[in-house]
Design a protein around this motif. Sequence first.
Motif, PDB file in Angstrom:
ATOM      1  N   TYR A 134      15.922 -81.243 -63.888  1.00  0.00           N
ATOM      2  CA  TYR A 134      17.197 -80.543 -63.684  1.00  0.00           C
ATOM      3  C   TYR A 134      15.939 -79.222 -64.556  1.00  0.00           C
ATOM      4  O   TYR A 134      15.686 -78.654 -64.769  1.00  0.00           O
ATOM      5  CB  TYR A 134      17.824 -80.169 -64.676  1.00  0.00           C
ATOM      6  CG  TYR A 134      19.094 -81.032 -64.028  1.00  0.00           C
ATOM      7  CD1 TYR A 134      20.362 -80.709 -62.760  1.00  0.00           C
ATOM      8  CD2 TYR A 134      19.477 -82.400 -64.365  1.00  0.00           C
ATOM      9  CE1 TYR A 134      20.668 -81.938 -62.471  1.00  0.00           C
ATOM     10  CE2 TYR A 134      20.265 -83.369 -64.123  1.00  0.00           C
ATOM     11  CZ  TYR A 134      20.632 -83.259 -62.892  1.00  0.00           C
ATOM     12  OH  TYR A 134      21.675 -84.141 -62.791  1.00  0.00           O
ATOM     13  N   MET A 139      23.976 -79.003 -64.842  1.00  0.00           N
ATOM     14  CA  MET A 139      22.840 -79.620 -63.620  1.00  0.00           C
ATOM     15  C   MET A 139      24.108 -80.456 -63.143  1.00  0.00           C
ATOM     16  O   MET A 139      25.278 -79.688 -63.405  1.00  0.00           O
ATOM     17  CB  MET A 139      23.130 -80.824 -65.167  1.00  0.00           C
ATOM     18  CG  MET A 139      22.193 -80.791 -66.535  1.00  0.00           C
ATOM     19  SD  MET A 139      21.731 -82.522 -66.829  1.00  0.00           S
ATOM     20  CE  MET A 139      22.852 -81.956 -68.500  1.00  0.00           C
ATOM     21  N   THR A 155      14.775 -81.758 -69.074  1.00  0.00           N
ATOM     22  CA  THR A 155      15.130 -80.334 -68.229  1.00  0.00           C
ATOM     23  C   THR A 155      13.564 -79.440 -68.483  1.00  0.00           C
ATOM     24  O   THR A 155      12.686 -79.845 -69.729  1.00  0.00           O
ATOM     25  CB  THR A 155      16.029 -79.787 -69.188  1.00  0.00           C
ATOM     26  OG1 THR A 155      15.742 -79.984 -70.309  1.00  0.00           O
ATOM     27  CG2 THR A 155      17.676 -79.984 -68.569  1.00  0.00           C
TER      28      THR A 155
END
Length: 253
Positions: A134, A139, A155
């Motif tokens: 992500y 999320m 991330t």
Amino acid sequence: MQKINAEVVSQEKIGTDIYSMWIKAEEMVSCARPGQFVSLYCRDGAKLLPRPISICEIAKEQGALRIVYRVAGKGTEEFSAYKAGENVSVMGPLGNGFPLKEGRAILIGGGIGIPPMLELARQLTGQKQIVLGYRDSHMFLKEEFEAYGSVHVATEDGSAGTKGNVLDAIRTEGLQADVIYACGPTPMLKAIQAYAAESGTEAWISLEERMACGVGACLACVCKSKEKDEHTNVNNKRICKDGPVFRAEEVTL
Ligand SMILES: Cc1cc2nc3c(=O)[nH]c(=O)nc-3n(C[C@H](O)[C@H](O)[C@H](O)COP(=O)(O)OP(=O)(O)OC[C@H]3O[C@@H](n4cnc5c(N)ncnc54)[C@H](O)[C@@H]3O)c2cc1C
Ligand code: FES
């Protein structure tokens, strides 16, 4: 493959600009496979070309399919306003889908490439390690994946899980597998292609390209391939018809 007028069963916003829609598609569920996609037609006749969206879940008993999509432009914006009980024109299921292999698998989804990995996670029977990439800690679908295997997050800003991309998470956590499945942006797939070659791991990647007909007729969606395509006799593959899933070494990204 068929074109039907499907009833919207439900529509829910599950993230920033991300929507989850279930549609009634009894005609499609018996033959739909993880990694295939459907093409949705807009009601606005000015937008003639259908929009391809991956199948996220297949509920055979309910005769329904789930799609999860990000609002990217006018077409997806129109879909996001549909309410339960309304109809949407859909063609599918399209494309080849992921092969279901035995053994330990790593399933990798990056951004809006995450949704098709959910039905794959549900159908694979071996050990599953799921890696989700992500931008930040906003999320989506993560909890749903937790029902099917161990979930590892990367991330870009480091606000959750490993800071970096999905390969950083795989390396940091020392994940290993017999087969890798991936869907996400092209730079991510390119890196996975190289990683699979280096580590000698079988890998299947799902590609994305702007599409027109969606059924193999117009060649709008070709990518470069190692082998010659029977249809065109050049080193091309049609992503909509020969893919969107390819063995990693089969295509040049
Ligand atoms: C096989 C396949 C499966 C897909 N699965 C999903 C999915 O599960 N969820 C999801 O949110 N999206 C998915 N997409 C992308 C989706 O088709 C596009 O976001 C959508 O068609 C955009 O339509 P629009 O009218 O909203 O935007 P447009 O006005 O047509 O375009 C808006 C922006 O999106 C970009 N765009 C348009 N089509 C694509 C495309 N095919 N790939 C990448 N960027 C595109 C355009 O370049 C433009 O910048 C998939 C695409 C393919 C080819
Ligand atoms: S979109 Fe027409 S051949 Fe793929």
